[in-house]
Scaffold this motif. Structure first.
Motif, PDB file in Angstrom:
ATOM      1  N   GLU A  85      -8.540  -4.611  -3.024  1.00 62.05           N
ATOM      2  CA  GLU A  85      -8.674  -5.808  -2.191  1.00 62.05           C
ATOM      3  C   GLU A  85      -7.484  -6.768  -2.294  1.00 62.05           C
ATOM      4  N   PRO A  86      -6.973  -7.078  -3.498  1.00 61.22           N
ATOM      5  CA  PRO A  86      -5.825  -7.994  -3.559  1.00 61.22           C
ATOM      6  C   PRO A  86      -4.620  -7.499  -2.755  1.00 61.22           C
ATOM      7  N   LYS A  87      -4.403  -6.195  -2.719  1.00 58.62           N
ATOM      8  CA  LYS A  87      -3.307  -5.640  -1.922  1.00 58.62           C
ATOM      9  C   LYS A  87      -3.636  -5.663  -0.435  1.00 58.62           C
ATOM     10  N   LEU A  88      -4.900  -5.427  -0.116  1.00 58.48           N
ATOM     11  CA  LEU A  88      -5.306  -5.291   1.283  1.00 58.48           C
ATOM     12  C   LEU A  88      -5.266  -6.604   2.048  1.00 58.48           C
ATOM     13  N   VAL A  89      -5.399  -7.712   1.348  1.00 60.57           N
ATOM     14  CA  VAL A  89      -5.540  -9.005   2.018  1.00 60.57           C
ATOM     15  C   VAL A  89      -4.393  -9.271   2.992  1.00 60.57           C
ATOM     16  N   LEU A  90      -3.162  -9.069   2.542  1.00 59.94           N
ATOM     17  CA  LEU A  90      -2.015  -9.373   3.392  1.00 59.94           C
ATOM     18  C   LEU A  90      -1.949  -8.443   4.605  1.00 59.94           C
ATOM     19  N   ALA A 102      -2.286   1.911   7.149  1.00 57.04           N
ATOM     20  CA  ALA A 102      -1.854   1.531   5.802  1.00 57.04           C
ATOM     21  C   ALA A 102      -3.034   0.989   4.998  1.00 57.04           C
ATOM     22  N   GLU A 103      -3.888   0.209   5.644  1.00 54.52           N
ATOM     23  CA  GLU A 103      -5.079  -0.319   4.962  1.00 54.52           C
ATOM     24  C   GLU A 103      -5.995   0.807   4.513  1.00 54.52           C
ATOM     25  N   VAL A 104      -6.203   1.797   5.378  1.00 55.63           N
ATOM     26  CA  VAL A 104      -7.081   2.921   5.042  1.00 55.63           C
ATOM     27  C   VAL A 104      -6.537   3.680   3.837  1.00 55.63           C
ATOM     28  N   VAL A 105      -5.234   3.921   3.833  1.00 58.08           N
ATOM     29  CA  VAL A 105      -4.612   4.657   2.729  1.00 58.08           C
ATOM     30  C   VAL A 105      -4.721   3.873   1.423  1.00 58.08           C
ATOM     31  N   LEU A 106      -4.405   2.592   1.473  1.00 58.64           N
ATOM     32  CA  LEU A 106      -4.491   1.765   0.264  1.00 58.64           C
ATOM     33  C   LEU A 106      -5.913   1.713  -0.281  1.00 58.64           C
ATOM     34  N   SER A 107      -6.872   1.529   0.604  1.00 62.50           N
ATOM     35  CA  SER A 107      -8.268   1.437   0.181  1.00 62.50           C
ATOM     36  C   SER A 107      -8.744   2.744  -0.438  1.00 62.50           C
ATOM     37  N   ALA A 108      -8.481   3.866   0.255  1.00 63.20           N
ATOM     38  CA  ALA A 108      -8.973   5.166  -0.216  1.00 63.20           C
ATOM     39  C   ALA A 108      -8.332   5.555  -1.547  1.00 63.20           C
ATOM     40  N   GLU A 167       7.550  -1.804   4.438  1.00 59.75           N
ATOM     41  CA  GLU A 167       8.385  -1.928   3.241  1.00 59.75           C
ATOM     42  C   GLU A 167       7.558  -1.961   1.959  1.00 59.75           C
ATOM     43  N   ASN A 168       6.376  -2.566   1.998  1.00 55.67           N
ATOM     44  CA  ASN A 168       5.592  -2.758   0.771  1.00 55.67           C
ATOM     45  C   ASN A 168       4.639  -1.618   0.452  1.00 55.67           C
ATOM     46  N   LEU A 169       4.302  -0.799   1.456  1.00 60.10           N
ATOM     47  CA  LEU A 169       3.307   0.247   1.232  1.00 60.10           C
ATOM     48  C   LEU A 169       3.672   1.195   0.088  1.00 60.10           C
ATOM     49  N   PRO A 170       4.919   1.693  -0.017  1.00 54.87           N
ATOM     50  CA  PRO A 170       5.233   2.613  -1.132  1.00 54.87           C
ATOM     51  C   PRO A 170       4.967   2.000  -2.505  1.00 54.87           C
ATOM     52  N   SER A 171       5.414   0.764  -2.713  1.00 46.31           N
ATOM     53  CA  SER A 171       5.215   0.150  -4.036  1.00 46.31           C
ATOM     54  C   SER A 171       3.752  -0.209  -4.266  1.00 46.31           C
ATOM     55  N   ASP A 172       3.046  -0.603  -3.210  1.00 43.54           N
ATOM     56  CA  ASP A 172       1.625  -0.916  -3.368  1.00 43.54           C
ATOM     57  C   ASP A 172       0.839   0.330  -3.762  1.00 43.54           C
ATOM     58  N   LEU A 173       1.174   1.469  -3.168  1.00 42.82           N
ATOM     59  CA  LEU A 173       0.512   2.716  -3.545  1.00 42.82           C
ATOM     60  C   LEU A 173       0.871   3.125  -4.970  1.00 42.82           C
ATOM     61  N   SER A 174       2.128   2.934  -5.330  1.00 43.98           N
ATOM     62  CA  SER A 174       2.568   3.311  -6.679  1.00 43.98           C
ATOM     63  C   SER A 174       1.853   2.500  -7.750  1.00 43.98           C
ATOM     64  N   SER A 175       1.439   1.286  -7.418  1.00 42.36           N
ATOM     65  CA  SER A 175       0.751   0.458  -8.407  1.00 42.36           C
ATOM     66  C   SER A 175      -0.631   1.013  -8.746  1.00 42.36           C
ATOM     67  N   PHE A 176      -1.139   1.925  -7.918  1.00 43.31           N
ATOM     68  CA  PHE A 176      -2.437   2.543  -8.171  1.00 43.31           C
ATOM     69  C   PHE A 176      -2.317   3.873  -8.911  1.00 43.31           C
TER      70      PHE A 176
END
Length: 316
Positions: free
Chosen positions: A285-290, A269-275, A24-33
């Motif tokens: 990192e703040p997004k990745l922690v959870l 999801a972690e790999v996508v957020l990090s990259a 549920e959170n991945l789309p918005s977390d990616l959009s924040s970048f």
């Protein structure tokens, strides 16, 4: 053991609770970048293209734009398949195979994104990778459209081949040299004109990239492929004889195999957020922690669950 079904239900519920927030959170977390930050690798690549020789600027910028679209597709693919796994986990009884094959898609898409947005290499290397993977995509589209009946789909294959030829022309104008097979007219090698040897198209094998990207999970790609390609060595574990003594094989989901799929999906999801985050100039990192906490908790839980199962059958 009458308590076993209840135990498996609790296990699957644990999986749902771990994966659902990530899906549920991945789309918005990616959009924040999304907004490019100053000093980002994204801005570095755009500046690199704009600073090229005049005749190379437009083709480089177009290829970079197409590659970013390619990356966007990969992120959407990961998001979509995490949501699909979360939906499958709501089904009763637990499905035997689909979580693994769905997770395999997320793993491959995340790996490809990390390869394209690798901030540890220079703009020339990222650009070469981008051009090679765009040509590879067209190569498979050409193969697919060539199998279509010409009388029902006239000109479709020719149109795709024409688009591939235009892409090869753009890549060549950008300063890269492309080796094209004489008969099939498919790209098979790529290099900068200042280097001696060609690299293959694509420059790296997916299996090797997954092995590096998901180093903590050995044989991950092979196990996912085993289900996706219906190999018995991966399908056997979910085929069981019925408890009533009947002869028909029962196909049932396994909480341990499903857990492995959930863990690899969260790791994707972690790999996508990090990259993507690092490429766009953000600290992910703040997004990745959870995400990391959920995955590591799942790792610990599954190890305990496996031990309890082994003890229940007297094997530990």
């Amino acid at each position: 053991m009458p308590a076993q079904p209840d135990l498996e239900q609790r296990v699957v519920r644990r999986y749902r609770n771990a994966l659902r927030p990530a899906a549920e959170n991945l789309p918005s977390d990616l959009s924040s970048f999304m907004p490019g930050a100053g000093g980002s690798t994204y801005e570095e690549d755009k500046s690199w293209a704009a600073g090229a020789l005049h005749k190379q600027r437009v083709p480089r910028s177009r290829i970079l734009h197409a590659s970013m679209q390619h990356c966007s597709h990969k992120m959407a693919n990961v998001v979509d398949h995490l949501a699909a796994i979360a939906s499958v986990l709501e089904l009763d009884p637990l499905r035997p195979y689909s979580p693994t094959s769905l997770a395999r898609v997320a793993v491959e898409a995340a790996t490809g994104l990390r390869y394209l947005l690798d901030t540890s290499v220079d703009p020339e290397e990222r650009f070469l990778r981008a051009a090679a993977l765009l040509m590879e995509s067209f190569h498979y589209e050409v193969k697919a459209t060539r199998e279509l009946p010409v009388d029902r789909y006239p000109g479709v294959a020719d149109g795709v081949e024409e688009r591939l030829a235009k892409l090869v022309e753009q890549v060549t104008r950008s300063g890269l040299d492309v080796k094209v097979q004489p008969v099939s007219r498919q790209p098979s090698g790529i290099r900068w004109t200042t280097t001696a040897s060609y690299r293959s198209v694509p420059p790296a094998k997916v299996t090797d990239l997954v092995r590096v990207t998901f180093a903590d999970y050995p044989a991950l790609y092979q196990m996912g492929s085993g289900v996706a390609h219906s190999m018995s060595w991966m399908l056997d574990d979910n085929a069981r004889l019925p408890e009533d003594g009947g002869e028909a094989v029962v196909y049932a989901g396994d909480a341990y195999t499903t857990g492995a799929a959930v863990i690899s999906a969260i790791a994707s999801a972690e790999v996508v957020l990090s990259a993507f985050g690092r490429y766009m100039g953000h600290d992910p990192e703040p997004k990745l922690v959870l995400y990391r906490r959920r995955r590591e908790a799942m790792d610990t839980f599954m190890n305990g669950y496996a031990a309890s199962r082994m003890r229940s059958v007297g094997r530990l």
